[in-house]
Design a protein around this motif. Sequence first.
Motif, PDB file in Angstrom:
ATOM      1  N   LYS A   1     -77.123  30.394  57.538  1.00 30.22           N
ATOM      2  CA  LYS A   1     -76.796  30.153  56.129  1.00 30.22           C
ATOM      3  C   LYS A   1     -77.760  29.199  55.434  1.00 30.22           C
ATOM      4  O   LYS A   1     -78.073  29.388  54.263  1.00 30.22           O
ATOM      5  CB  LYS A   1     -75.349  29.708  55.965  1.00 30.22           C
ATOM      6  CG  LYS A   1     -74.991  28.418  56.627  1.00 30.22           C
ATOM      7  CD  LYS A   1     -73.487  28.162  56.526  1.00 30.22           C
ATOM      8  CE  LYS A   1     -73.094  26.975  57.360  1.00 30.22           C
ATOM      9  NZ  LYS A   1     -71.647  26.859  57.464  1.00 30.22           N
ATOM     10  N   GLU A   2     -78.251  28.202  56.139  1.00 30.17           N
ATOM     11  CA  GLU A   2     -79.178  27.241  55.528  1.00 30.17           C
ATOM     12  C   GLU A   2     -80.585  27.820  55.371  1.00 30.17           C
ATOM     13  O   GLU A   2     -81.402  27.244  54.659  1.00 30.17           O
ATOM     14  CB  GLU A   2     -79.229  25.958  56.364  1.00 30.17           C
ATOM     15  CG  GLU A   2     -77.886  25.257  56.513  1.00 30.17           C
ATOM     16  CD  GLU A   2     -77.283  24.826  55.178  1.00 30.17           C
ATOM     17  OE1 GLU A   2     -78.049  24.407  54.282  1.00 30.17           O
ATOM     18  OE2 GLU A   2     -76.051  24.919  55.028  1.00 30.17           O
ATOM     19  N   LYS A   3     -80.868  28.932  56.015  1.00 30.72           N
ATOM     20  CA  LYS A   3     -82.207  29.543  55.994  1.00 30.72           C
ATOM     21  C   LYS A   3     -82.313  30.687  54.984  1.00 30.72           C
ATOM     22  O   LYS A   3     -83.392  31.245  54.806  1.00 30.72           O
ATOM     23  CB  LYS A   3     -82.557  30.077  57.377  1.00 30.72           C
ATOM     24  CG  LYS A   3     -82.370  29.083  58.496  1.00 30.72           C
ATOM     25  CD  LYS A   3     -83.667  28.533  58.953  1.00 30.72           C
ATOM     26  CE  LYS A   3     -83.452  27.676  60.196  1.00 30.72           C
ATOM     27  NZ  LYS A   3     -84.239  26.500  60.190  1.00 30.72           N
TER      28      LYS A   3
ATOM     29  N   GLU B   1     -85.883  38.241  62.125  1.00 31.11           N
ATOM     30  CA  GLU B   1     -86.005  36.776  62.159  1.00 31.11           C
ATOM     31  C   GLU B   1     -84.632  36.125  62.013  1.00 31.11           C
ATOM     32  O   GLU B   1     -84.289  35.197  62.755  1.00 31.11           O
ATOM     33  CB  GLU B   1     -86.931  36.311  61.034  1.00 31.11           C
ATOM     34  CG  GLU B   1     -87.052  34.813  60.900  1.00 31.11           C
ATOM     35  CD  GLU B   1     -87.871  34.382  59.691  1.00 31.11           C
ATOM     36  OE1 GLU B   1     -88.082  33.166  59.546  1.00 31.11           O
ATOM     37  OE2 GLU B   1     -88.290  35.234  58.888  1.00 31.11           O
ATOM     38  N   LEU B   2     -83.825  36.620  61.084  1.00 33.54           N
ATOM     39  CA  LEU B   2     -82.485  36.061  60.884  1.00 33.54           C
ATOM     40  C   LEU B   2     -81.579  36.351  62.073  1.00 33.54           C
ATOM     41  O   LEU B   2     -80.785  35.494  62.474  1.00 33.54           O
ATOM     42  CB  LEU B   2     -81.876  36.587  59.584  1.00 33.54           C
ATOM     43  CG  LEU B   2     -82.553  36.085  58.302  1.00 33.54           C
ATOM     44  CD1 LEU B   2     -81.973  36.779  57.079  1.00 33.54           C
ATOM     45  CD2 LEU B   2     -82.455  34.578  58.180  1.00 33.54           C
ATOM     46  N   ILE B   3     -81.688  37.543  62.647  1.00 34.12           N
ATOM     47  CA  ILE B   3     -80.888  37.864  63.830  1.00 34.12           C
ATOM     48  C   ILE B   3     -81.277  36.929  64.973  1.00 34.12           C
ATOM     49  O   ILE B   3     -80.410  36.398  65.673  1.00 34.12           O
ATOM     50  CB  ILE B   3     -81.053  39.347  64.227  1.00 34.12           C
ATOM     51  CG1 ILE B   3     -80.404  40.258  63.170  1.00 34.12           C
ATOM     52  CG2 ILE B   3     -80.451  39.612  65.610  1.00 34.12           C
ATOM     53  CD1 ILE B   3     -80.737  41.731  63.331  1.00 34.12           C
TER      54      ILE B   3
ATOM     55  N   LEU C   1     -78.606  34.414  66.560  1.00 34.07           N
ATOM     56  CA  LEU C   1     -78.188  34.518  67.958  1.00 34.07           C
ATOM     57  C   LEU C   1     -78.793  33.417  68.807  1.00 34.07           C
ATOM     58  O   LEU C   1     -78.553  33.367  70.012  1.00 34.07           O
ATOM     59  CB  LEU C   1     -78.554  35.892  68.521  1.00 34.07           C
ATOM     60  CG  LEU C   1     -77.820  37.082  67.921  1.00 34.07           C
ATOM     61  CD1 LEU C   1     -78.371  38.385  68.473  1.00 34.07           C
ATOM     62  CD2 LEU C   1     -76.326  36.982  68.180  1.00 34.07           C
ATOM     63  N   ASP C   2     -79.595  32.568  68.169  1.00 34.89           N
ATOM     64  CA  ASP C   2     -80.245  31.447  68.848  1.00 34.89           C
ATOM     65  C   ASP C   2     -81.084  31.926  70.029  1.00 34.89           C
ATOM     66  O   ASP C   2     -80.938  31.458  71.157  1.00 34.89           O
ATOM     67  CB  ASP C   2     -79.192  30.409  69.301  1.00 34.89           C
ATOM     68  CG  ASP C   2     -79.812  29.059  69.619  1.00 34.89           C
ATOM     69  OD1 ASP C   2     -80.872  28.733  69.048  1.00 34.89           O
ATOM     70  OD2 ASP C   2     -79.238  28.334  70.437  1.00 34.89           O
ATOM     71  N   VAL C   3     -81.948  32.890  69.732  1.00 32.88           N
ATOM     72  CA  VAL C   3     -82.816  33.473  70.747  1.00 32.88           C
ATOM     73  C   VAL C   3     -84.173  32.771  70.704  1.00 32.88           C
ATOM     74  O   VAL C   3     -84.793  32.699  69.647  1.00 32.88           O
ATOM     75  CB  VAL C   3     -83.027  34.993  70.509  1.00 32.88           C
ATOM     76  CG1 VAL C   3     -83.994  35.576  71.512  1.00 32.88           C
ATOM     77  CG2 VAL C   3     -81.703  35.721  70.547  1.00 32.88           C
ATOM     78  N   GLY C   4     -84.625  32.254  71.816  1.00 33.82           N
ATOM     79  CA  GLY C   4     -85.943  31.629  71.888  1.00 33.82           C
ATOM     80  C   GLY C   4     -85.988  30.311  71.128  1.00 33.82           C
ATOM     81  O   GLY C   4     -84.986  29.656  70.897  1.00 33.82           O
TER      82      GLY C   4
END
Length: 143
Positions: free
Chosen positions: A76-78, A131-133, A137-140
Amino acid sequence: METSLIEFMTKGLDLPQMDPKAYSPLGLAYIGDAVYEIAVRTLVISEGNMSVNKYHKKSSSLVKASAQAGVYDNIKEKLTDEEAAVYKRGRNAKSATAAKNASIVEYRMATGVEALIGYLYLSGRTARALELIKIGLDVGENE
């Protein structure tokens, strides 16, 4: 310049260009659900070989409404103003169905995320959707 996924699809299937602003929030969520699903399945299969049942369980845990609500909390902040507006349109859309295992709030948040992903996909901004996904999902590594 790299061709976006929607450009590849419309050209390959001989379809007219699609204006994402012409679709309802639920229409955007419909296509966004598929784009989100293929991203999640790609993440899951990248973890290596396992039984199809394990693939399914891992994927299901990431695509359920409560998980997508968590994605929104992480992104949400991005979001740009345009992206936030699309999310809100999707979240506020009245659906004839409800999630079996999620609250109405989670279900609506998930619909908002799917609408946003669908909008970005139809806009030719698949890289931004991914990028948002990834952030959601906090990937990488995320900044």
